[in-house]
Design a protein around this motif. Structure first.
Motif, PDB file in Angstrom:
ATOM      1  N   GLN A   1     -14.083   9.655 -13.630  1.00 20.97           N
ATOM      2  CA  GLN A   1     -14.914  10.267 -14.708  1.00 20.97           C
ATOM      3  C   GLN A   1     -14.241  11.051 -15.808  1.00 20.97           C
ATOM      4  O   GLN A   1     -14.371  10.604 -17.098  1.00 20.97           O
ATOM      5  CB  GLN A   1     -15.996  11.447 -14.049  1.00 20.97           C
ATOM      6  N   GLN A   2     -13.197  11.526 -15.625  1.00 22.57           N
ATOM      7  CA  GLN A   2     -12.269  12.206 -16.523  1.00 22.57           C
ATOM      8  C   GLN A   2     -11.050  11.622 -16.950  1.00 22.57           C
ATOM      9  O   GLN A   2     -10.578  11.920 -18.241  1.00 22.57           O
ATOM     10  CB  GLN A   2     -11.729  13.716 -15.740  1.00 22.57           C
ATOM     11  N   ARG A   3     -10.403  10.572 -16.375  1.00 25.06           N
ATOM     12  CA  ARG A   3      -9.337   9.896 -16.850  1.00 25.06           C
ATOM     13  C   ARG A   3      -9.454   8.301 -16.345  1.00 25.06           C
ATOM     14  O   ARG A   3      -8.881   7.837 -15.268  1.00 25.06           O
ATOM     15  CB  ARG A   3      -7.973  10.320 -16.043  1.00 25.06           C
ATOM     16  N   PRO A   4     -10.540   7.616 -16.953  1.00 27.10           N
ATOM     17  CA  PRO A   4     -10.746   6.306 -16.739  1.00 27.10           C
ATOM     18  C   PRO A   4      -9.697   5.266 -16.731  1.00 27.10           C
ATOM     19  O   PRO A   4      -9.504   4.247 -16.328  1.00 27.10           O
ATOM     20  CB  PRO A   4     -11.810   5.900 -17.604  1.00 27.10           C
ATOM     21  N   GLU A   5      -8.465   5.627 -17.593  1.00 24.93           N
ATOM     22  CA  GLU A   5      -7.424   4.757 -17.661  1.00 24.93           C
ATOM     23  C   GLU A   5      -6.525   5.108 -16.516  1.00 24.93           C
ATOM     24  O   GLU A   5      -5.440   4.132 -16.368  1.00 24.93           O
ATOM     25  CB  GLU A   5      -6.519   5.540 -19.019  1.00 24.93           C
ATOM     26  N   TRP A   6      -6.717   5.744 -15.341  1.00 25.47           N
ATOM     27  CA  TRP A   6      -5.937   5.997 -14.365  1.00 25.47           C
ATOM     28  C   TRP A   6      -6.632   5.459 -13.233  1.00 25.47           C
ATOM     29  O   TRP A   6      -7.736   5.633 -13.139  1.00 25.47           O
ATOM     30  CB  TRP A   6      -5.693   7.347 -14.213  1.00 25.47           C
ATOM     31  N   SER A   7      -5.951   5.244 -12.142  1.00 24.67           N
ATOM     32  CA  SER A   7      -6.705   4.808 -10.902  1.00 24.67           C
ATOM     33  C   SER A   7      -6.098   5.945  -9.627  1.00 24.67           C
ATOM     34  O   SER A   7      -4.929   6.136  -9.625  1.00 24.67           O
ATOM     35  CB  SER A   7      -6.576   3.300 -10.241  1.00 24.67           C
ATOM     36  N   LEU A   8      -7.116   6.041  -8.760  1.00 24.68           N
ATOM     37  CA  LEU A   8      -6.444   6.767  -7.663  1.00 24.68           C
ATOM     38  C   LEU A   8      -6.602   5.684  -6.458  1.00 24.68           C
ATOM     39  O   LEU A   8      -7.555   5.397  -5.977  1.00 24.68           O
ATOM     40  CB  LEU A   8      -7.637   8.119  -7.168  1.00 24.68           C
ATOM     41  N   PHE A   9      -5.389   5.318  -5.913  1.00 28.25           N
ATOM     42  CA  PHE A   9      -5.127   4.439  -5.088  1.00 28.25           C
ATOM     43  C   PHE A   9      -5.071   4.968  -3.597  1.00 28.25           C
ATOM     44  O   PHE A   9      -4.272   5.988  -3.413  1.00 28.25           O
ATOM     45  CB  PHE A   9      -3.662   3.489  -5.510  1.00 28.25           C
ATOM     46  N   PRO A  10      -5.936   4.547  -2.615  1.00 28.12           N
ATOM     47  CA  PRO A  10      -5.757   5.246  -1.481  1.00 28.12           C
ATOM     48  C   PRO A  10      -4.910   4.358  -0.612  1.00 28.12           C
ATOM     49  O   PRO A  10      -4.537   3.276  -0.723  1.00 28.12           O
ATOM     50  CB  PRO A  10      -7.196   4.868  -0.873  1.00 28.12           C
ATOM     51  N   GLU A  11      -4.289   5.292   0.089  1.00 27.56           N
ATOM     52  CA  GLU A  11      -3.284   4.884   1.165  1.00 27.56           C
ATOM     53  C   GLU A  11      -2.005   4.186   0.508  1.00 27.56           C
ATOM     54  O   GLU A  11      -1.538   3.029   1.290  1.00 27.56           O
ATOM     55  CB  GLU A  11      -3.871   4.085   2.332  1.00 27.56           C
ATOM     56  N   GLN A  12      -1.787   3.920  -0.710  1.00 27.54           N
ATOM     57  CA  GLN A  12      -0.702   3.271  -1.191  1.00 27.54           C
ATOM     58  C   GLN A  12       0.729   3.791  -0.473  1.00 27.54           C
ATOM     59  O   GLN A  12       1.183   5.013  -0.793  1.00 27.54           O
ATOM     60  CB  GLN A  12      -0.739   3.638  -2.553  1.00 27.54           C
ATOM     61  N   GLY A  13       1.426   2.899  -0.046  1.00 28.90           N
ATOM     62  CA  GLY A  13       2.854   3.217   0.562  1.00 28.90           C
ATOM     63  C   GLY A  13       3.857   3.516  -0.616  1.00 28.90           C
ATOM     64  O   GLY A  13       4.004   2.879  -1.580  1.00 28.90           O
ATOM     65  N   LEU A  14       4.360   4.781  -0.447  1.00 27.51           N
ATOM     66  CA  LEU A  14       5.456   5.140  -1.605  1.00 27.51           C
ATOM     67  C   LEU A  14       6.811   5.400  -0.617  1.00 27.51           C
ATOM     68  O   LEU A  14       7.003   5.913   0.312  1.00 27.51           O
ATOM     69  CB  LEU A  14       5.258   6.607  -2.118  1.00 27.51           C
ATOM     70  N   ALA A  15       7.890   5.078  -1.409  1.00 24.38           N
ATOM     71  CA  ALA A  15       9.346   5.381  -0.898  1.00 24.38           C
ATOM     72  C   ALA A  15       9.721   6.812  -1.601  1.00 24.38           C
ATOM     73  O   ALA A  15       9.792   6.948  -2.871  1.00 24.38           O
ATOM     74  CB  ALA A  15      10.429   4.208  -1.543  1.00 24.38           C
ATOM     75  N   VAL A  16       9.708   7.691  -0.549  1.00 27.25           N
ATOM     76  CA  VAL A  16       9.774   9.294  -0.803  1.00 27.25           C
ATOM     77  C   VAL A  16      11.107   9.820  -0.302  1.00 27.25           C
ATOM     78  O   VAL A  16      11.982   8.921   0.344  1.00 27.25           O
ATOM     79  CB  VAL A  16       8.606  10.101  -0.918  1.00 27.25           C
ATOM     80  N   GLU A  17      11.238  11.035  -0.664  1.00 19.99           N
ATOM     81  CA  GLU A  17      12.320  11.867  -0.118  1.00 19.99           C
ATOM     82  C   GLU A  17      13.747  11.428  -0.991  1.00 19.99           C
ATOM     83  O   GLU A  17      13.685  10.395  -1.708  1.00 19.99           O
ATOM     84  CB  GLU A  17      12.605  11.763   1.437  1.00 19.99           C
ATOM     85  N   SER A  18      14.709  12.335  -0.684  1.00 17.77           N
ATOM     86  CA  SER A  18      16.081  12.140  -1.573  1.00 17.77           C
ATOM     87  C   SER A  18      16.341  10.686  -1.202  1.00 17.77           C
ATOM     88  O   SER A  18      16.401  10.280   0.038  1.00 17.77           O
ATOM     89  CB  SER A  18      16.995  13.075  -0.947  1.00 17.77           C
ATOM     90  N   TYR A  19      16.927   9.850  -2.237  1.00 14.10           N
ATOM     91  CA  TYR A  19      17.465   8.768  -2.134  1.00 14.10           C
ATOM     92  C   TYR A  19      16.391   7.504  -1.539  1.00 14.10           C
ATOM     93  O   TYR A  19      16.696   6.841  -0.782  1.00 14.10           O
ATOM     94  CB  TYR A  19      18.676   8.613  -1.631  1.00 14.10           C
ATOM     95  N   ARG A  20      15.058   7.875  -1.518  1.00 15.48           N
ATOM     96  CA  ARG A  20      14.034   6.939  -1.068  1.00 15.48           C
ATOM     97  C   ARG A  20      14.111   6.534   0.387  1.00 15.48           C
ATOM     98  O   ARG A  20      14.044   5.468   0.858  1.00 15.48           O
ATOM     99  CB  ARG A  20      13.832   5.809  -1.694  1.00 15.48           C
ATOM    100  N   LYS A  21      14.590   7.573   1.334  1.00 11.49           N
ATOM    101  CA  LYS A  21      15.004   7.293   2.636  1.00 11.49           C
ATOM    102  C   LYS A  21      13.679   7.616   3.521  1.00 11.49           C
ATOM    103  O   LYS A  21      13.607   8.017   4.773  1.00 11.49           O
ATOM    104  CB  LYS A  21      16.169   8.020   3.108  1.00 11.49           C
ATOM    105  N   GLY A  22      12.492   7.834   2.835  1.00 13.09           N
ATOM    106  CA  GLY A  22      11.254   8.173   3.721  1.00 13.09           C
ATOM    107  C   GLY A  22      10.160   7.033   3.283  1.00 13.09           C
ATOM    108  O   GLY A  22      10.382   6.627   2.197  1.00 13.09           O
ATOM    109  N   ARG A  23       9.177   7.054   3.854  1.00 11.25           N
ATOM    110  CA  ARG A  23       8.252   6.168   3.541  1.00 11.25           C
ATOM    111  C   ARG A  23       6.837   7.034   3.830  1.00 11.25           C
ATOM    112  O   ARG A  23       6.640   7.254   5.092  1.00 11.25           O
ATOM    113  CB  ARG A  23       8.260   5.001   4.364  1.00 11.25           C
ATOM    114  N   ALA A  24       5.920   7.004   2.972  1.00 10.21           N
ATOM    115  CA  ALA A  24       4.830   7.958   2.974  1.00 10.21           C
ATOM    116  C   ALA A  24       3.564   7.097   2.605  1.00 10.21           C
ATOM    117  O   ALA A  24       3.857   6.392   1.600  1.00 10.21           O
ATOM    118  CB  ALA A  24       4.887   9.316   2.512  1.00 10.21           C
TER     119      ALA A  24
END
Length: 194
Positions: free
Chosen positions: A61-84
């Motif tokens: 409603q407030q930012r139609p140019e964006w999407s909220l993606f459920p359960e999208q996997g991300l490479a996180v933590e320092s140097y991308r050594k995590g997966r969330a």
């Protein structure tokens, strides 16, 4: 190196081994790799899913140019050594097209975590995941805490932690800071807490 990362034990396996394990896991099992440990993501209940849907609608409603993606996997933590797998990832529309299962978090505006009803919630949802998202430089992290009936907004990532953390009870008006810039009227969340 932050105090929280200085005394980490050795990872249980390599990123490559984890990704292979995650690929081979049954469909009903969602795995994450946080702080060098394999973790099983809890299967969401109906209220958990309703909170994610409630937030998705507010974002649209407030930012139609964006999407909220459920359960999208991300490479996180320092140097991308995590997966969330956050419960929601706010990014520009079509941002993850062609990105694969574990996407680079650069360009992600916000991650969302809704607490689960399991024993690991405090460590995983309230500490480890926000630290991983901060280390990845994600500008805003929103924690919807069903146990405490509140929302915690993490902002200003620096040195692997969020410098600005604000907690408001369900029912309050919550301003998500830039670059998100969304206002949440959270009275309805009282109906989904348990």
């Amino acid at each position: 190196m932050t105090p929280r990362t200085a005394d980490r034990p050795q990872p249980q396996m390599s990123i490559e081994e984890f990704e292979e394990l995650a690929r081979r896991a049954p469909e009903m099992v969602r795995l994450e790799f946080i702080n060098g440990k394999v973790q099983v993501k809890a299967v969401p209940d109906g209220n958990h899913g309703q909170i994610v849907m409630w937030l998705l609608k507010r974002c649209m409603q407030q930012r139609p140019e964006w999407s909220l993606f459920p359960e999208q996997g991300l490479a996180v933590e320092s140097y991308r050594k995590g997966r969330a797998r956050p419960d929601g990832v706010l990014a520009p529309e079509e941002y993850f097209v062609g990105a694969g299962e574990w996407s680079d978090p650069k360009g992600v505006l916000m991650t969302v975590q809704v607490t689960s009803k399991d024993a690991d919630t405090t460590r995983r949802d309230r500490v480890e995941k926000p630290d991983g998202y901060a280390a990845a430089g994600i500008p805003v992290h929103l924690l919807v805490d069903r146990d405490a009936c509140c929302l915690t907004v993490h902002a200003e990532p620096e040195g692997g932690v969020y410098r600005a953390v604000t907690t408001r009870p369900f029912g309050a008006v919550v301003e998500l800071p830039d670059p998100v810039g969304i206002t949440l009227e959270t009275e309805k969340l009282k109906d989904y807490a348990e």
